[in-house]
Design a protein around this motif. Structure first.
Motif, mmCIF file in Angstrom:
data_model
loop_
_atom_site.group_PDB
_atom_site.id
_atom_site.type_symbol
_atom_site.label_atom_id
_atom_site.label_comp_id
_atom_site.label_asym_id
_atom_site.label_seq_id
_atom_site.Cartn_x
_atom_site.Cartn_y
_atom_site.Cartn_z
ATOM 1 N N MET A 81 0.841 -1.182 0.000
ATOM 2 C CA MET A 81 0.000 0.000 0.000
ATOM 3 C C MET A 81 0.884 1.243 0.000
ATOM 4 O O MET A 81 1.782 1.374 0.798
ATOM 5 N N ALA A 82 0.585 2.110 -0.908
ATOM 6 C CA ALA A 82 1.265 3.401 -0.961
ATOM 7 C C ALA A 82 0.243 4.441 -1.388
ATOM 8 O O ALA A 82 -0.543 4.214 -2.310
ATOM 9 N N VAL A 83 0.259 5.555 -0.737
ATOM 10 C CA VAL A 83 -0.689 6.615 -1.055
ATOM 11 C C VAL A 83 -0.354 7.187 -2.434
ATOM 12 O O VAL A 83 0.799 7.473 -2.732
ATOM 13 N N THR A 84 -1.388 7.330 -3.247
ATOM 14 C CA THR A 84 -1.247 7.933 -4.570
ATOM 15 C C THR A 84 -1.796 9.346 -4.516
ATOM 16 O O THR A 84 -2.947 9.555 -4.122
ATOM 17 N N TRP A 85 -0.967 10.290 -4.892
ATOM 18 C CA TRP A 85 -1.370 11.695 -4.938
ATOM 19 C C TRP A 85 -1.755 12.039 -6.371
ATOM 20 O O TRP A 85 -1.145 11.549 -7.319
ATOM 21 N N ASN A 86 -2.764 12.891 -6.520
ATOM 22 C CA ASN A 86 -3.202 13.319 -7.832
ATOM 23 C C ASN A 86 -3.597 14.790 -7.768
ATOM 24 O O ASN A 86 -3.840 15.328 -6.686
ATOM 25 N N VAL A 87 -3.676 15.413 -8.923
ATOM 26 C CA VAL A 87 -4.086 16.811 -9.013
ATOM 27 C C VAL A 87 -5.426 16.869 -9.729
ATOM 28 O O VAL A 87 -5.581 16.331 -10.820
ATOM 29 N N VAL A 88 -6.395 17.502 -9.088
ATOM 30 C CA VAL A 88 -7.732 17.646 -9.634
ATOM 31 C C VAL A 88 -7.814 18.888 -10.514
ATOM 32 O O VAL A 88 -8.405 18.876 -11.588
ATOM 33 N N SER A 89 -7.182 19.966 -10.044
ATOM 34 C CA SER A 89 -7.268 21.237 -10.757
ATOM 35 C C SER A 89 -6.157 22.165 -10.275
ATOM 36 O O SER A 89 -5.643 22.001 -9.166
ATOM 37 N N LEU A 90 -5.825 23.118 -11.110
ATOM 38 C CA LEU A 90 -4.871 24.163 -10.762
ATOM 39 C C LEU A 90 -5.543 25.512 -10.978
ATOM 40 O O LEU A 90 -6.245 25.705 -11.973
ATOM 41 N N ASP A 91 -5.326 26.448 -10.051
ATOM 42 C CA ASP A 91 -5.787 27.818 -10.244
ATOM 43 C C ASP A 91 -4.573 28.643 -10.659
ATOM 44 O O ASP A 91 -3.477 28.461 -10.101
ATOM 45 N N ALA A 92 -4.762 29.531 -11.618
ATOM 46 C CA ALA A 92 -3.661 30.368 -12.080
ATOM 47 C C ALA A 92 -4.134 31.800 -12.259
ATOM 48 O O ALA A 92 -5.307 32.053 -12.546
ATOM 49 N N THR A 93 -3.205 32.715 -12.096
ATOM 50 C CA THR A 93 -3.451 34.126 -12.346
ATOM 51 C C THR A 93 -2.784 34.472 -13.669
ATOM 52 O O THR A 93 -1.634 34.084 -13.909
ATOM 53 N N LYS A 94 -3.510 35.182 -14.541
ATOM 54 C CA LYS A 94 -3.007 35.461 -15.887
ATOM 55 C C LYS A 94 -1.684 36.221 -15.888
ATOM 56 O O LYS A 94 -0.791 35.902 -16.652
ATOM 57 N N THR A 95 -1.552 37.246 -15.036
ATOM 58 C CA THR A 95 -0.322 38.030 -15.016
ATOM 59 C C THR A 95 0.032 38.397 -13.576
ATOM 60 O O THR A 95 -0.808 38.910 -12.840
ATOM 61 N N VAL A 96 1.276 38.109 -13.211
ATOM 62 C CA VAL A 96 1.816 38.521 -11.914
ATOM 63 C C VAL A 96 3.162 39.163 -12.212
ATOM 64 O O VAL A 96 4.134 38.477 -12.552
ATOM 65 N N GLY A 97 3.207 40.491 -12.109
ATOM 66 C CA GLY A 97 4.432 41.197 -12.483
ATOM 67 C C GLY A 97 4.751 40.931 -13.945
ATOM 68 O O GLY A 97 3.913 41.130 -14.824
ATOM 69 N N SER A 98 5.948 40.407 -14.200
ATOM 70 C CA SER A 98 6.356 40.118 -15.576
ATOM 71 C C SER A 98 6.040 38.679 -15.988
ATOM 72 O O SER A 98 6.343 38.276 -17.109
ATOM 73 N N LEU A 99 5.437 37.901 -15.083
ATOM 74 C CA LEU A 99 5.162 36.493 -15.352
ATOM 75 C C LEU A 99 3.718 36.295 -15.809
ATOM 76 O O LEU A 99 2.815 37.005 -15.367
ATOM 77 N N SER A 100 3.519 35.314 -16.671
ATOM 78 C CA SER A 100 2.177 35.008 -17.179
ATOM 79 C C SER A 100 1.765 33.601 -16.782
ATOM 80 O O SER A 100 2.600 32.698 -16.703
ATOM 81 N N ASP A 101 0.462 33.413 -16.567
ATOM 82 C CA ASP A 101 -0.113 32.107 -16.231
ATOM 83 C C ASP A 101 0.577 31.487 -15.023
ATOM 84 O O ASP A 101 1.139 30.398 -15.080
ATOM 85 N N VAL A 102 0.494 32.195 -13.916
ATOM 86 C CA VAL A 102 1.159 31.813 -12.672
ATOM 87 C C VAL A 102 0.224 30.952 -11.823
ATOM 88 O O VAL A 102 -0.861 31.404 -11.432
ATOM 89 N N ILE A 103 0.625 29.727 -11.552
ATOM 90 C CA ILE A 103 -0.183 28.828 -10.726
ATOM 91 C C ILE A 103 -0.147 29.307 -9.282
ATOM 92 O O ILE A 103 0.931 29.535 -8.721
ATOM 93 N N THR A 104 -1.337 29.445 -8.700
ATOM 94 C CA THR A 104 -1.445 29.961 -7.336
ATOM 95 C C THR A 104 -1.978 28.930 -6.345
ATOM 96 O O THR A 104 -1.708 29.027 -5.156
ATOM 97 N N THR A 105 -2.759 27.958 -6.837
ATOM 98 C CA THR A 105 -3.383 26.971 -5.955
ATOM 99 C C THR A 105 -3.407 25.612 -6.632
ATOM 100 O O THR A 105 -3.691 25.522 -7.829
ATOM 101 N N VAL A 106 -3.131 24.573 -5.835
ATOM 102 C CA VAL A 106 -3.229 23.195 -6.311
ATOM 103 C C VAL A 106 -4.361 22.524 -5.534
ATOM 104 O O VAL A 106 -4.363 22.539 -4.303
ATOM 105 N N HIS A 107 -5.318 21.954 -6.267
ATOM 106 C CA HIS A 107 -6.391 21.161 -5.663
ATOM 107 C C HIS A 107 -5.976 19.697 -5.848
ATOM 108 O O HIS A 107 -5.776 19.257 -6.982
ATOM 109 N N TRP A 108 -5.861 18.967 -4.756
ATOM 110 C CA TRP A 108 -5.261 17.628 -4.798
ATOM 111 C C TRP A 108 -6.162 16.576 -4.169
ATOM 112 O O TRP A 108 -7.074 16.898 -3.410
ATOM 113 N N THR A 109 -5.883 15.328 -4.520
ATOM 114 C CA THR A 109 -6.467 14.182 -3.837
ATOM 115 C C THR A 109 -5.329 13.240 -3.471
ATOM 116 O O THR A 109 -4.272 13.233 -4.111
#
Length: 105
Positions: A1-29
């Protein structure tokens, strides 16, 4: 038995300073199973501010990246607590300590 981690969804902000499509939140199981006995947990975690020196844009992020970031943001103690809780759910399923219902048909 080993726990399996997965990602359900990612939240991103379109622009943060000079960066684009910045992931801000990970929704996980996280889940595990032993035969018919299962345990799982779900949550979300905010990520630290993006660092332009090690930035990965949304389109280039892999599931493994997102899982690693989520675990890092949660911290080792919380990851251990989540995985221990999942193991406890499986143990409870195998050898229940509580019951509900009625004793008659």
């Amino acid at each position: 038995m080993a726990v399996t981690w997965n990602v359900v969804s990612l939240d991103a902000t379109k622009t943060v300073g000079s960066l684009s499509d910045v992931i801000t939140t990970v929704h996980w199981t996280a889940s595990d199973a032993d035969g018919d006995h299962t345990g799982s947990s779900y949550g979300s975690v905010g990520l630290a501010a993006a660092d332009s020196g090690s930035f990965t844009a949304y389109a280039s992020v892999s599931k493994d990246n997102a899982i690693a970031w989520a675990k890092a943001a949660l911290g080792a103690d919380e990851v251990t607590a989540i995985e221990t809780g999942i193991a406890a759910q499986i143990t409870e399923s195998k050898t229940p300590t509580k019951t509900s219902g009625v004793p008659w048909s």
